[in-house]
Design a protein around this motif. Structure first.
Motif, short mmCIF file in Angstrom:
data_model
loop_
_atom_site.label_atom_id
_atom_site.label_comp_id
_atom_site.label_asym_id
_atom_site.label_seq_id
_atom_site.Cartn_x
_atom_site.Cartn_y
_atom_site.Cartn_z
N PHE A 4 0.83 -1.20 0.00
CA PHE A 4 0.00 0.00 0.00
C PHE A 4 0.86 1.25 0.00
O PHE A 4 0.69 2.16 -0.82
CB PHE A 4 -0.92 0.00 1.22
CG PHE A 4 -1.66 1.30 1.41
CD1 PHE A 4 -2.85 1.54 0.72
CD2 PHE A 4 -1.17 2.28 2.25
CE1 PHE A 4 -3.54 2.73 0.88
CE2 PHE A 4 -1.86 3.49 2.40
CZ PHE A 4 -3.04 3.70 1.72
N GLN A 8 2.94 1.60 -3.23
CA GLN A 8 2.15 2.10 -4.35
C GLN A 8 1.97 3.61 -4.25
O GLN A 8 2.05 4.34 -5.23
CB GLN A 8 0.78 1.42 -4.34
CG GLN A 8 -0.12 1.87 -5.48
CD GLN A 8 -1.51 1.27 -5.35
OE1 GLN A 8 -2.07 1.22 -4.26
NE2 GLN A 8 -2.07 0.81 -6.44
N LYS A 10 -15.32 8.51 -4.09
CA LYS A 10 -16.68 8.16 -4.42
C LYS A 10 -17.21 9.02 -5.54
O LYS A 10 -18.09 9.84 -5.38
CB LYS A 10 -17.56 8.35 -3.20
CG LYS A 10 -17.22 9.62 -2.45
CD LYS A 10 -18.16 10.76 -2.63
CE LYS A 10 -18.52 11.46 -1.36
NZ LYS A 10 -19.44 10.81 -0.53
N PRO A 59 -18.96 -6.54 -11.53
CA PRO A 59 -19.65 -7.76 -11.89
C PRO A 59 -21.16 -7.58 -11.87
O PRO A 59 -21.66 -6.59 -11.38
CB PRO A 59 -19.25 -8.71 -10.76
CG PRO A 59 -19.05 -7.80 -9.60
CD PRO A 59 -18.66 -6.46 -10.12
N LEU A 64 -12.57 4.69 1.70
CA LEU A 64 -12.28 4.28 0.33
C LEU A 64 -13.28 4.89 -0.65
O LEU A 64 -12.98 5.08 -1.83
CB LEU A 64 -12.36 2.75 0.20
CG LEU A 64 -11.53 1.91 1.18
CD1 LEU A 64 -11.64 0.44 0.81
CD2 LEU A 64 -10.07 2.34 1.15
N GLY A 65 -14.46 5.15 -0.16
CA GLY A 65 -15.51 5.66 -1.03
C GLY A 65 -16.85 5.06 -0.61
O GLY A 65 -16.92 4.35 0.38
N TYR A 71 -18.98 2.47 -1.40
CA TYR A 71 -19.03 1.29 -2.23
C TYR A 71 -20.19 0.35 -1.86
O TYR A 71 -20.33 -0.71 -2.42
CB TYR A 71 -17.71 0.52 -2.15
CG TYR A 71 -16.56 1.27 -2.78
CD1 TYR A 71 -16.78 2.17 -3.83
CD2 TYR A 71 -15.25 1.07 -2.35
CE1 TYR A 71 -15.72 2.84 -4.41
CE2 TYR A 71 -14.19 1.75 -2.94
CZ TYR A 71 -14.43 2.63 -3.97
OH TYR A 71 -13.38 3.29 -4.55
N GLU A 94 -17.62 -9.00 -5.13
CA GLU A 94 -16.60 -8.91 -6.18
C GLU A 94 -16.08 -7.48 -6.34
O GLU A 94 -14.88 -7.24 -6.51
CB GLU A 94 -17.16 -9.39 -7.52
CG GLU A 94 -17.54 -10.86 -7.56
CD GLU A 94 -16.36 -11.77 -7.26
OE1 GLU A 94 -15.22 -11.40 -7.61
OE2 GLU A 94 -16.57 -12.83 -6.66
N TYR A 95 -16.99 -6.57 -6.29
CA TYR A 95 -16.62 -5.17 -6.47
C TYR A 95 -15.69 -4.71 -5.35
O TYR A 95 -14.67 -4.07 -5.58
CB TYR A 95 -17.89 -4.32 -6.50
CG TYR A 95 -17.66 -2.87 -6.82
CD1 TYR A 95 -16.97 -2.50 -7.97
CD2 TYR A 95 -18.14 -1.88 -5.98
CE1 TYR A 95 -16.76 -1.16 -8.27
CE2 TYR A 95 -17.94 -0.54 -6.28
CZ TYR A 95 -17.25 -0.18 -7.42
OH TYR A 95 -17.05 1.14 -7.71
N TYR A 112 -12.23 -6.07 -5.63
CA TYR A 112 -11.44 -5.31 -6.59
C TYR A 112 -10.97 -3.97 -6.01
O TYR A 112 -9.80 -3.60 -6.14
CB TYR A 112 -12.22 -5.08 -7.88
CG TYR A 112 -11.48 -4.16 -8.81
CD1 TYR A 112 -10.40 -4.62 -9.54
CD2 TYR A 112 -11.83 -2.81 -8.90
CE1 TYR A 112 -9.68 -3.77 -10.35
CE2 TYR A 112 -11.11 -1.95 -9.71
CZ TYR A 112 -10.03 -2.43 -10.44
OH TYR A 112 -9.31 -1.59 -11.23
N GLN A 113 -11.89 -3.27 -5.41
CA GLN A 113 -11.55 -1.95 -4.88
C GLN A 113 -10.46 -2.01 -3.81
O GLN A 113 -9.54 -1.21 -3.79
CB GLN A 113 -12.80 -1.27 -4.30
CG GLN A 113 -13.82 -0.83 -5.34
CD GLN A 113 -13.27 0.20 -6.32
OE1 GLN A 113 -12.23 0.82 -6.09
NE2 GLN A 113 -13.96 0.37 -7.43
N ARG A 134 -7.14 -2.94 -5.33
CA ARG A 134 -6.55 -1.81 -6.03
C ARG A 134 -5.97 -0.81 -5.03
O ARG A 134 -4.87 -0.30 -5.19
CB ARG A 134 -7.61 -1.11 -6.89
CG ARG A 134 -7.05 -0.06 -7.82
CD ARG A 134 -8.15 0.45 -8.75
NE ARG A 134 -9.31 0.87 -8.00
CZ ARG A 134 -9.45 2.08 -7.47
NH1 ARG A 134 -8.51 2.96 -7.62
NH2 ARG A 134 -10.53 2.38 -6.80
N GLU A 135 -6.72 -0.56 -3.98
CA GLU A 135 -6.27 0.39 -2.97
C GLU A 135 -4.95 -0.07 -2.33
O GLU A 135 -4.06 0.72 -2.06
CB GLU A 135 -7.35 0.53 -1.90
CG GLU A 135 -7.22 1.76 -1.03
CD GLU A 135 -7.44 3.04 -1.82
OE1 GLU A 135 -6.54 3.90 -1.79
OE2 GLU A 135 -8.49 3.19 -2.47
N LEU A 136 -4.85 -1.38 -2.13
CA LEU A 136 -3.64 -1.92 -1.52
C LEU A 136 -2.50 -2.07 -2.52
O LEU A 136 -1.38 -2.37 -2.14
CB LEU A 136 -3.94 -3.29 -0.89
CG LEU A 136 -4.72 -3.28 0.42
CD1 LEU A 136 -5.11 -4.69 0.83
CD2 LEU A 136 -3.90 -2.63 1.53
#
Lengths: 254, 254
Positions: free
Chosen positions: A213, A216, A242, A253, B65-66, B68, B78-79, B82-83, B86-88
């Motif tokens: 983290f 990145q 958001k 998905p 994160l937002g 979600y 699943e979403y 992914y989020q 990606r964040e990590l």
DNA sequence: CATTGTGAAGTTCTTCACAGCC
DNA sequence: GGCTGTGAAGAACTTCACAATG
């Protein structure tokens, strides 16, 4: 609502904050090194540097244990070593069992750091019959069938779980049923235990993910500079917040 | 002194609190398990239970994160996977080197958890010439002499130190000089690194010492525990909490 | 409805800064 | 003078509780 608590425990109380407890082993290690070099006293500043913390924090930490320093001088190394050892319960011997003698379990069995500080590996336990009797770190591996007997015969209250994730909860349950009340869990799974049982987990992959983290972020910031400097609209992508719309990745998905 | 230190001054750049970052891998693991069972959505309550945390905390974490989730429904598994990935930074591949192929280093090399999550063991490095060329976890151990070349050839930015304590700082310095900016340290020593380099440490003996502290306290409380039950209405009994952290029981004899 | 997202309150931990003591 | 011990301020984190909303 806390009843009487919360007030100044002053010198003698047992109200040591968890964060402080977690640092005591660090101080102890630094002090042991000083002790081996026959250094008689240290200041909070020096010791803090050696332990990698801030000196005010260190003094505050020590203040929970009592007034063990001397103003204008510092702390007596030997005395502090003893006091912290006692506070951590390291003046007694803790028999430990390691369950799961794979690569990691074997590494733990061989790890000198255990034996050096009041911990004694009382037994190595594995579910694989083929392992039984094989010597690891100079002691024979025993079979899981005997787990309960081993625990009780040796008065073990601390168990180390180094099994695959799938077996961890089951092993944990048996350890607890047999009387173990502290568990160090290396299996990548959340253990459920009854009240009164302590679990600490060490998760290699989690640590790496935390590093990733930050890594990145470093890469992404290389050009974006510090938050302060550029107050303007930050431009471009990487805006994953958001968003009102349209930052849904292709993966969404059904 | 005291100046060269600098752990991370604070993670203030992008607003995610460090405590939250440390839990994201936990959520990710729970979500991955759900995903494998083809569970389409989870509520914060369910997911929190699976991850071993409190649901309000989980929602707060996700809020950084937002937005979600879907009110009245929960989170799309699943979403979220992914989020969080990606964040990590797990959507990219991180080549990692492991330095020090003793018992622990070998165990790490064999540990499946690394490869499974975006991490790839790019090389195993050891200072012992006798180790050179020997295969561990299916790859040949390389000699420390080539460390710099290995780092640069593979674009490695994350290094794992599993050497004895005495060698750790020196290895660390070389890793950093070669371009590594994140280090996972298993050696029982405090590493000094320049600004901008992240270090996380995993210390087996420290974890045990923390357990011993609580264990010792339990032993001392054994009798006090019963005495308390008579008094209070409701209160505490069976709090059903179990954090990875373990908390201090509310008994506290003044 | 059920469940999220979040201000606000509560708790714990860290740091400051200085009085007190050697 | 030098250094500890600690109140008090501050920052970080957690939990509460409820308005917002699909």
């Amino acid at each position: 609502m806390a009843t009487g608590r919360t007030h100044r425990p002053a010198t003698r109380s047992r109200g040591i904050p968890e964060a402080t407890v977690a640092r005591l082993p660090l101080y102890l290690r630094a002090l042991t090194a000083l002790s081996e070099r026959s250094v008689p006293t240290v200041s909070s500043e020096e010791l803090a540097a050696a332990a990698g913390v801030n000196s005010a924090k260190l003094r505050k930490d020590f203040s929970y244990l009592g007034s063990y320093g001397t103003r204008g001088v510092g702390y007596d190394v030997e005395y502090l070593v003893y006091q912290i050892s006692r506070e951590l319960g390291l003046t007694q011997d803790w028999p430990v069992v390691i369950v799961g003698i794979g690569n990691l379990g074997a590494a733990l069995a061989n790890y000198g750091g255990f034996a050096s500080r009041g911990f004694r590996v009382a037994a190595l336990i594995d579910a694989d019959p083929a392992m039984a009797g094989k010597p690891v770190a100079g002691m024979p591996v025993q079979h899981t069938d005997d787990l309960e007997k081993i625990i009780s015969d040796n008065g073990v209250s601390i168990g180390v779980i180094a099994t695959p994730a799938g077996a961890a909860q089951q092993v944990c349950d048996r350890l607890v049923a047999a009387g173990v009340t502290s568990i160090l869990n290396f299996a990548p799974t959340v253990l459920t235990v009854p009240d009164g049982v302590d679990v600490r987990k060490v998760d290699l992959s989690i640590e790496l993910q935390i590093l990733a983290f930050h890594e990145q972020r470093k890469a992404g910031e290389e050009s974006a500079a510090d938050a302060d400097a550029a107050a303007g609209p930050a431009v471009t992508k990487n805006q994953h917040r958001k968003g009102p719309d349209g930052d849904v990745p292709a993966v969404m998905p059904a």
